[in-house]
Design a protein around this motif. Structure first.
Motif, PDB file in Angstrom:
ATOM      1  N   ASN A  94       0.839  -1.196   0.000  1.00 23.36           N
ATOM      2  CA  ASN A  94       0.000   0.000   0.000  1.00 23.36           C
ATOM      3  C   ASN A  94       0.871   1.242   0.000  1.00 23.36           C
ATOM      4  OD1 ASN A  94       0.046   1.251   3.032  1.00 23.36           O
ATOM      5  ND2 ASN A  94       0.373  -0.978   3.067  1.00 23.36           N
ATOM      6  N   ALA A  95       0.265   2.392  -0.313  1.00 27.74           N
ATOM      7  CA  ALA A  95       0.999   3.651  -0.358  1.00 27.74           C
ATOM      8  C   ALA A  95       0.911   4.423   0.951  1.00 27.74           C
ATOM      9  CB  ALA A  95       0.477   4.513  -1.507  1.00 27.74           C
ATOM     10  N   THR A  96      -0.016   4.044   1.833  1.00 28.57           N
ATOM     11  CA  THR A  96      -0.168   4.761   3.099  1.00 28.57           C
ATOM     12  C   THR A  96       1.010   4.493   4.028  1.00 28.57           C
ATOM     13  OG1 THR A  96      -2.570   4.619   2.899  1.00 28.57           O
ATOM     14  CG2 THR A  96      -1.671   5.146   5.078  1.00 28.57           C
ATOM     15  N   ASP A  97       1.363   3.221   4.171  1.00 27.60           N
ATOM     16  CA  ASP A  97       2.517   2.828   4.995  1.00 27.60           C
ATOM     17  C   ASP A  97       3.098   1.558   4.386  1.00 27.60           C
ATOM     18  OD1 ASP A  97       4.384   2.927   6.982  1.00 27.60           O
ATOM     19  OD2 ASP A  97       3.040   2.336   8.615  1.00 27.60           O
ATOM     20  N   PRO A  98       3.856   1.679   3.313  1.00 29.79           N
ATOM     21  CA  PRO A  98       4.275   0.510   2.530  1.00 29.79           C
ATOM     22  C   PRO A  98       5.096  -0.487   3.346  1.00 29.79           C
ATOM     23  CG  PRO A  98       4.708   2.550   1.335  1.00 29.79           C
ATOM     24  CD  PRO A  98       4.339   2.946   2.728  1.00 29.79           C
ATOM     25  N   HIS A  99       4.876  -1.750   3.050  1.00 31.10           N
ATOM     26  CA  HIS A  99       5.664  -2.818   3.659  1.00 31.10           C
ATOM     27  C   HIS A  99       7.081  -2.806   3.073  1.00 31.10           C
ATOM     28  CE1 HIS A  99       2.188  -4.482   5.660  1.00 31.10           C
ATOM     29  NE2 HIS A  99       1.527  -4.457   4.520  1.00 31.10           N
ATOM     30  N   LEU A 100       8.055  -3.154   3.897  1.00 31.62           N
ATOM     31  CA  LEU A 100       9.469  -3.173   3.496  1.00 31.62           C
ATOM     32  C   LEU A 100       9.845  -1.856   2.811  1.00 31.62           C
ATOM     33  CD1 LEU A 100       9.881  -6.842   2.213  1.00 31.62           C
ATOM     34  CD2 LEU A 100      10.280  -5.922   4.499  1.00 31.62           C
ATOM     35  N   ASN A 101       9.621  -0.782   3.535  1.00 28.12           N
ATOM     36  CA  ASN A 101       9.861   0.554   2.999  1.00 28.12           C
ATOM     37  C   ASN A 101      11.345   0.901   3.113  1.00 28.12           C
ATOM     38  OD1 ASN A 101       9.943   3.247   2.347  1.00 28.12           O
ATOM     39  ND2 ASN A 101       8.317   3.883   3.740  1.00 28.12           N
ATOM     40  N   PHE A 102      12.106   0.559   2.091  1.00 28.00           N
ATOM     41  CA  PHE A 102      13.536   0.866   2.075  1.00 28.00           C
ATOM     42  C   PHE A 102      13.785   2.324   1.701  1.00 28.00           C
ATOM     43  CE2 PHE A 102      13.445  -3.749   1.575  1.00 28.00           C
ATOM     44  CZ  PHE A 102      14.424  -4.135   2.469  1.00 28.00           C
ATOM     45  N   TRP A 103      12.770   3.018   1.243  1.00 33.00           N
ATOM     46  CA  TRP A 103      12.888   4.434   0.919  1.00 33.00           C
ATOM     47  C   TRP A 103      12.895   5.266   2.201  1.00 33.00           C
ATOM     48  CZ3 TRP A 103      11.991   6.429  -4.357  1.00 33.00           C
ATOM     49  CH2 TRP A 103      12.019   7.832  -4.429  1.00 33.00           C
ATOM     50  N   GLY A 104      12.038   4.913   3.143  1.00 30.25           N
ATOM     51  CA  GLY A 104      11.906   5.706   4.361  1.00 30.25           C
ATOM     52  C   GLY A 104      12.249   4.982   5.637  1.00 30.25           C
ATOM     53  N   ARG A 106      10.759   2.109   7.097  1.00 29.63           N
ATOM     54  CA  ARG A 106       9.614   1.703   7.911  1.00 29.63           C
ATOM     55  C   ARG A 106       9.186   0.289   7.526  1.00 29.63           C
ATOM     56  NH1 ARG A 106       6.617   5.458  10.555  1.00 29.63           N
ATOM     57  NH2 ARG A 106       4.676   4.315  10.133  1.00 29.63           N
ATOM     58  N   GLN A 107       8.361  -0.290   8.393  1.00 31.50           N
ATOM     59  CA  GLN A 107       7.790  -1.617   8.122  1.00 31.50           C
ATOM     60  C   GLN A 107       8.872  -2.623   7.727  1.00 31.50           C
ATOM     61  OE1 GLN A 107       4.917  -2.448   8.948  1.00 31.50           O
ATOM     62  NE2 GLN A 107       3.549  -0.677   8.836  1.00 31.50           N
ATOM     63  N   ARG A 108       9.897  -2.706   8.586  1.00 24.81           N
ATOM     64  CA  ARG A 108      11.024  -3.636   8.458  1.00 24.81           C
ATOM     65  C   ARG A 108      11.977  -3.309   7.303  1.00 24.81           C
ATOM     66  NH1 ARG A 108      11.369  -8.533  11.282  1.00 24.81           N
ATOM     67  NH2 ARG A 108       9.628  -8.924  12.696  1.00 24.81           N
ATOM     68  N   GLY A 109      11.775  -2.233   6.613  1.00 24.15           N
ATOM     69  CA  GLY A 109      12.740  -1.826   5.598  1.00 24.15           C
ATOM     70  C   GLY A 109      13.808  -0.948   6.214  1.00 24.15           C
ATOM     71  N   LYS A 110      15.061  -1.163   5.837  1.00 26.25           N
ATOM     72  CA  LYS A 110      16.134  -0.285   6.289  1.00 26.25           C
ATOM     73  C   LYS A 110      16.124   0.994   5.457  1.00 26.25           C
ATOM     74  CE  LYS A 110      19.225  -3.928   7.975  1.00 26.25           C
ATOM     75  NZ  LYS A 110      20.606  -4.472   7.966  1.00 26.25           N
ATOM     76  N   ASN A 111      16.376   2.120   6.090  1.00 23.78           N
ATOM     77  CA  ASN A 111      16.367   3.394   5.395  1.00 23.78           C
ATOM     78  C   ASN A 111      17.636   3.527   4.557  1.00 23.78           C
ATOM     79  OD1 ASN A 111      16.445   6.109   4.607  1.00 23.78           O
ATOM     80  ND2 ASN A 111      15.211   6.708   6.375  1.00 23.78           N
ATOM     81  N   LEU A 112      17.509   3.248   3.276  1.00 19.10           N
ATOM     82  CA  LEU A 112      18.701   3.240   2.430  1.00 19.10           C
ATOM     83  C   LEU A 112      19.143   4.637   2.028  1.00 19.10           C
ATOM     84  CD1 LEU A 112      18.250   0.050   0.244  1.00 19.10           C
ATOM     85  CD2 LEU A 112      19.356   0.345   2.468  1.00 19.10           C
ATOM     86  N   TYR A 113      18.287   5.630   2.184  1.00 19.59           N
ATOM     87  CA  TYR A 113      18.763   6.992   1.956  1.00 19.59           C
ATOM     88  C   TYR A 113      19.608   7.481   3.134  1.00 19.59           C
ATOM     89  CZ  TYR A 113      16.509   7.671  -2.492  1.00 19.59           C
ATOM     90  OH  TYR A 113      16.181   7.568  -3.818  1.00 19.59           O
ATOM     91  N   VAL A 114      19.308   7.038   4.328  1.00 18.80           N
ATOM     92  CA  VAL A 114      20.208   7.295   5.450  1.00 18.80           C
ATOM     93  C   VAL A 114      21.527   6.556   5.218  1.00 18.80           C
ATOM     94  CG1 VAL A 114      20.589   6.893   7.910  1.00 18.80           C
ATOM     95  CG2 VAL A 114      18.406   7.810   7.133  1.00 18.80           C
TER      96      VAL A 114
END
Length: 626
Positions: A94-104, A106-114
């Motif tokens: 989903n776009a509200t709080d995406p799963h495996l959010n590597f962009w931001g 969240r939701q078990r995704g690592k923040n790859l921009y950091v």
């Protein structure tokens, strides 16, 4: 005091801001950053931080290549709100709080921009480490350049066009300059390749000490990933895809090049060959032997060889393994069926299930698809057949199992455990029993295979059992890329470059097939297939190479990405997930049952950017369909 300041630095870097984009802004803590690079030891700790963002490849919760596809399936009792990859597989992205959010992040995704920001901080400050030798500095800079490229690549293959972060912006940058744009796909690929090329020059061919440096980036790793990047860019999802022609940002810049460019395949072929040649120079080779503790048949030996390709710690085939994430006991427990009576209540969890479509994927013993081999009883593949003594390496003699489980290639038996099938843990032979009420059925909450199948490939034959628990787990780095993958990438790219397949295309596929005990492509299809001319055409050979990749790299996290780049995910991932009737006793077990009916639509090829990000930065155009 220095360690305290470094911890504060890392904490600050991991936090995201509200009004400014976190993509590329340096935190306002310059003194702390200076302390992080005051000497070699401090700089090395920051180097480790740059490595720390690498995904946990073997973890099915967080690696979409494992849990978000269609080759393994997890029962509904184990899939909770935090099993993000499995939720994607169920169509809940989903776009509200995406799963495996590597962009931001969240939701078990690592923040790859950091991660990219940390890499930039390292590159901008490494000269401050006064006691660091030029030799080490060059190598460390090369490693971080590669990591920066790799984090861009992971974002690219997930989201398509992304903002390129060449350098960090200072904290006093005006808001309008912080609101970055997504860069066109071709620009992103060119930048990733440019960084890898810069890095490769100063990377070692091999590490100095496997004990101290295993997992550190080397030149073979860099060139192998470059081949993967260029193969992804040359594939139908990104090369001439008309479906994305209308995707433009608010400046009118087209983010996808909708014109097909055959030169992209040539670049991919050249990169793959360069990587292969270097890997050979560095003594990487296909695994072709296995040292057993006891005498075994040729059949079991071949199975053990195939199972050891990625599970041996010192395998000469794995170019890059996730040493930061060892495939440990808790993960292996998910896929080992209970094979003996035990006294412990929780020796295995056995919920990592292969799907029926994977059982049908592997070739017959003649090396062609099961629906192309006239000697294979395809129409009756779900019917029962009794095993004879000569088949006991595969199926327990005198027992009945599906026709589907007989007369298959060695990789089928090495990859998948099935009811009444043989399970070799050196030096002992076990037999799987998965019908209702038997050993390998449900024991505790969530501890059962949803399909009646188990993944055997990732269990080293050196593992062992006792009556209390699984013991002697043979832990290993989860494979990121290996030589067999490179061979098939090279064959794939060559086939696209040449109008008609030639001997070089066949050669690199046949090397993989030979290890599996199969004849070459041309020989197998001419003798055993109902489509004997398939290998003689570019289209037919493309289908064969893609099938070969799906078999050879099964359960290694590559199928999910391959189906996307080939634009075949809609064809595969909209089919029902099926298995056997796990509630059935006796032969009632052998009724094909639909476990779940997934939905994969066009929008799922690229993941959504979280709506919050787009509110903060309206310049970020959303991916189609979201």
């Amino acid at each position: 005091m220095k360690n305290y300041k470094l911890n504060i630095l890392i904490l600050l870097l991991l936090l995201t801001t509200g009004s400014c984009s976190y993509l590329d802004v340096v935190p306002d803590n310059v003194a702390t950053i200076d302390d992080a690079f005051v000497d070699e030891a401090s700089a090395e700790r920051f180097l480790a931080t740059c490595y720390s963002y690498l995904p946990n490849y073997g973890d099915p919760w967080v690696n979409p290549g494992i849990g978000a596809g269609d080759e393994v399936w997890f029962n509904e009792e184990i899939v909770g709100s935090d099993f993000n990859s499995a939720l994607i597989a169920r169509g809940l992205q989903n776009a509200t709080d995406p799963h495996l959010n590597f962009w931001g992040g969240r939701q078990r995704g690592k923040n790859l921009y950091v991660a990219i920001r940390d890499c930039n901080i390292f590159l901008e400050n490494i000269d401050n480490a006064v006691d660091l030798t030029d030799f080490k500095k060059k190598r460390w800079v090369a490693e971080v350049k590669f990591l920066k490229a790799y984090y861009h690549f992971w974002l690219f293959k997930s989201y398509g066009p992304i903002p390129i972060i060449r350098e960090n912006l200072p904290i006093y940058t005006e808001t309008k300059d912080v609101k970055v744009y997504r860069d066109p796909v071709d620009d992103v690929v060119d930048y990733i390749v440019e960084l890898i090329d810069e890095a490769a020059v100063d990377l070692p061919i091999i590490v100095d000490s496997e004990i101290l440096e295993l997992g550190r980036i080397t030149r073979p790793i860099a060139l192998a990933i470059k081949a993967r990047v260029l193969s992804t860019a040359a594939s139908p999802l990104f090369n001439g895809n008309q479906d994305f022609a209308s995707v433009v940002d608010n400046r009118g810049v087209a983010l996808f090049n909708s014109t097909y460019d055959p030169e992209k395949w040539q670049k991919a072929a050249d990169a793959a060959k360069e990587a292969i040649d270097l890997c050979h120079q560095a003594n990487f080779s296909l695994v072709n032997d296995y040292d057993t503790r006891t005498d075994v048949s040729d059949t079991i030996m071949r199975e053990a060889i195939i199972r050891s390709i990625v599970t041996d710690r010192g395998t000469p085939e794995v170019i890059w393994g996730a040493t930061h994430f060892t495939f440990a006991q808790n993960y292996q427990r998910m896929m080992v069926p209970l094979l003996i009576q035990v006294t412990s209540s929780n020796p295995v969890s056995q919920f990592y299930a292969s799907t029926l479509r994977m059982a049908e994927l592997f070739y017959t013993r003649n090396g062609v698809p099961i629906d192309e081999d006239p000697s294979f009883d395809y129409n009756n593949r779900y019917e029962l057949r009794t095993a004879v003594t000569a088949e006991s390496d595969f199926v327990r003699s005198g027992e009945q199992t599906a026709v589907l489980h007989f007369d298959r290639e060695a990789r089928f038996y090495a990859n998948i455990a099935f009811d009444r099938g043989t399970y070799f843990l050196d030096p002992t032979y076990y037999y799987v029993q998965t019908r209702a009420g038997e050993l390998a059925t449900k024991r505790n909450q969530g501890e059962f295979s949803a399909t009646g199948y188990f993944v055997k490939k990732l269990i080293n034959p050196n593992n062992a059992l006792n009556t209390n628990t699984m013991l002697a787990y043979y832990e290993f780095p989860f494979p990121i890329i290996r030589l067999g993958d490179l061979y098939l990438l090279y064959a794939e790219a060559l086939n696209e470059v040449k109008s008609t397949p030639d001997q070089e295309v066949y050669e690199y596929v046949d090397l993989i097939r030979e290890r599996a005990g199969l004849e070459g492509v041309v020989e197998s299809w001419s003798q055993y297939s109902s489509f004997p001319q398939k290998p003689t055409t570019q289209e037919g050979m493309r289908e064969i190479i893609q099938h070969e990749r799906l078999i050879e790299l099964a359960f290694e996290g590559q199928r999910f990405w391959d189906l996307r780049r080939w634009k075949k995910a809609e064809e595969y991932m909209n089919k029902p997930i099926q298995g056997w009737n796990i509630s059935g006793k006796g032969t009632e077990f052998y009724n094909v049952t639909t476990v779940f009916t997934p939905s994969f639509t066009f929008k799922d090829y690229l993941w959504p950017i979280r709506e919050y990000e787009r509110i903060q930065n309206p310049n970020l155009v959303q991916n189609p369909g979201w």
